[in-house]
Design a protein around this motif. Structure first.
Motif, mmCIF file in Angstrom:
data_model
loop_
_atom_site.group_PDB
_atom_site.id
_atom_site.type_symbol
_atom_site.label_atom_id
_atom_site.label_comp_id
_atom_site.label_asym_id
_atom_site.label_seq_id
_atom_site.Cartn_x
_atom_site.Cartn_y
_atom_site.Cartn_z
ATOM 1 N N LEU A 7 -6.079 8.615 8.448
ATOM 2 C CA LEU A 7 -6.386 9.801 7.539
ATOM 3 C C LEU A 7 -5.807 10.950 8.068
ATOM 4 O O LEU A 7 -5.815 11.573 9.328
ATOM 5 N N TRP A 8 -4.813 11.513 7.146
ATOM 6 C CA TRP A 8 -4.438 12.906 7.467
ATOM 7 C C TRP A 8 -4.980 13.886 7.090
ATOM 8 O O TRP A 8 -5.200 14.896 7.924
ATOM 9 N N CYS A 19 -2.681 0.675 -4.195
ATOM 10 C CA CYS A 19 -2.219 -0.794 -3.701
ATOM 11 C C CYS A 19 -1.469 -1.315 -5.086
ATOM 12 O O CYS A 19 -1.776 -1.114 -6.015
ATOM 13 N N PHE A 63 -4.853 6.845 -2.064
ATOM 14 C CA PHE A 63 -3.776 5.679 -1.727
ATOM 15 C C PHE A 63 -4.243 4.707 -3.046
ATOM 16 O O PHE A 63 -4.946 4.836 -3.969
ATOM 17 N N TRP A 93 0.711 -1.229 0.078
ATOM 18 C CA TRP A 93 -0.147 0.015 -0.135
ATOM 19 C C TRP A 93 1.007 1.358 0.063
ATOM 20 O O TRP A 93 1.855 1.398 0.641
ATOM 21 N N TYR A 94 0.197 2.293 -0.662
ATOM 22 C CA TYR A 94 1.169 3.578 -0.790
ATOM 23 C C TYR A 94 0.088 4.541 -0.689
ATOM 24 O O TYR A 94 -1.090 4.577 -1.140
ATOM 25 N N ARG A 95 0.549 5.900 0.040
ATOM 26 C CA ARG A 95 -0.216 6.874 0.328
ATOM 27 C C ARG A 95 0.538 7.760 -0.775
ATOM 28 O O ARG A 95 1.722 8.096 -0.722
ATOM 29 N N ILE A 107 3.027 2.664 3.251
ATOM 30 C CA ILE A 107 2.275 2.722 4.410
ATOM 31 C C ILE A 107 2.036 1.147 4.917
ATOM 32 O O ILE A 107 1.813 1.195 6.041
ATOM 33 N N HIS A 119 0.677 11.781 -1.409
ATOM 34 C CA HIS A 119 0.510 13.208 -0.517
ATOM 35 C C HIS A 119 1.157 14.176 -1.304
ATOM 36 O O HIS A 119 2.389 14.253 -1.104
ATOM 37 N N ASP A 137 -6.365 12.704 1.037
ATOM 38 C CA ASP A 137 -5.591 11.555 0.909
ATOM 39 C C ASP A 137 -6.099 10.754 -0.145
ATOM 40 O O ASP A 137 -7.345 10.452 -0.336
ATOM 41 N N SER A 185 -5.392 2.352 7.832
ATOM 42 C CA SER A 185 -4.484 3.594 7.922
ATOM 43 C C SER A 185 -5.101 4.786 8.650
ATOM 44 O O SER A 185 -6.416 5.121 8.554
ATOM 45 N N LYS A 235 -9.511 7.483 -3.546
ATOM 46 C CA LYS A 235 -9.350 8.941 -2.812
ATOM 47 C C LYS A 235 -10.540 8.811 -1.901
ATOM 48 O O LYS A 235 -11.614 8.612 -2.068
#
Length: 341
Positions: free
Chosen positions: A281-282, A290, A288, A260-262, A271, A264, A286, A279, A305
């Protein structure tokens, strides 16, 4: 008055295994010292008749030990000329179950020609064709060859081999007493799991007889495909809360790793791993993605998203969406999904 001399050579074919022909190609004439224990036909060396008249040819035959049980009432018969064309103007006089193939030829027109006699009897099916699988493991995008070999009992009427399903180009070759068909196609993940078989059709005057090979299930190795990322926020939906993510993909062999990747801004951060992940939430923007991997290759999903609106964060009723606690946007499905509070 024209005297016509006919030389007759008889080939007796007993068709067993559901019209499987056994070639009794030995012919002999009376007084020639034929072996009664083998496959042979006895008849005069030549007969004489008038042009356009008829003639009855005495005929008898013998079988090898053990084959007598296949000769039974209902066995069919026909005569062929030297072009292996059927001769319709004949009348069988003898009883085949008594090994008597005496026949009357009507309206004789040809002089000094050879004729062939064939007997066919229903019984068991012919030997099934033998399907040969690929020699090496098959990977998507590479050429595949499947072979199918079937016995040929009559050179002039070899079996016709067909494939089910017809995945590509097939070619047929006859060598001695065997017919071999080769099916060639480019491997695709869509072929994985398909059952393939070949069928040999044998020409019989009373109706073609077919026999099918055992089925072979194709195994195609391919990289992950249709990789998809979905997720939903934990309740309540808010910045700083959690997001449950799920990644799915189809592959052979099965996916060995999900990553998994975020995303940003301009940064892509790893991640975690696994088909499911929780995960934090920032913020409301955000994104994401995979990645699925097996030993053949990798594939990345479309971006996922999360869309958290300020009114939803405050748990207020959105007049357009109704009383909801969270919404998320699945970009792969191009739709917004909401869950009631």
């Amino acid at each position: 008055i024209i005297i016509i001399i006919i030389i007759i050579m008889i080939i007796i074919l007993i068709i067993i295994n559901n019209n499987l022909p056994l070639d009794l190609s030995t012919s002999c004439f009376k007084g020639a010292g034929c072996n009664a224990a083998g496959f042979a036909a006895l008849m005069p060396e030549r007969v004489t008749t008038l042009s356009g008249s008829c003639v009855t040819v005495p005929c008898s035959f013998t079988l090898e030990d053990g084959f007598d049980a296949w000769l039974k009432p209902g066995c069919g018969h026909f005569w062929l000329n030297y072009h292996f064309m059927h001769i319709g103007s004949t009348t069988i006089r003898g009883d085949l179950t008594e090994y008597n193939c005496t026949t009357t030829f009507n309206n004789v027109q040809e002089d000094k020609v050879q004729y062939y006699f064939r007997i066919y009897c229903d019984g068991r099916l012919p030997d099934a064709p033998r399907l040969t699988p690929p020699k090496e493991p098959v990977v998507e995008g590479t050429p595949v060859e499947l072979g199918c070999s079937a016995p040929s009992y009559c050179d002039t009427h070899p079996p016709t081999v067909t494939w089910t399903p017809a995945l590509g180009l097939s070619t047929q070759l006859q060598q001695n007493d065997t017919v071999t068909s080769t099916l060639t196609f480019n491997a695709s993940h869509l072929h994985h799991g398909n059952n393939v078989s070949c069928t040999a059709a044998y020409y019989i005057p009373s109706g073609n007889k077919t026999v099918t090979s055992t089925r072979y299930q194709l195994s195609i190795s391919y990289a992950p495909r249709n990789t998809s990322a979905v997720g939903s926020p934990c309740l309540p939906a808010r910045e700083g809360g959690c997001l449950n993510l799920t990644c799915t993909s189809h592959a052979n062999p099965a996916v060995s790793e999900f990553t998994w990747y975020r995303i940003h801004g301009e940064h892509i951060l790893k991640i975690g791993t696994g088909s499911s992940l929780s995960s934090q939430l920032w913020n409301a923007n955000d994104v994401f993605i995979c990645e699925a991997r097996n030993k053949i290759g990798t594939e990345k999903s479309d971006v996922f998203k999360i869309d958290i609106q300020s009114k939803l964060i405050q748990n207020r009723i959105n007049p357009e969406l109704g009383d909801v606690s969270k919404c998320f946007l699945d970009l792969r499905q191009k739709s917004k999904q909401c869950v009631d509070q």
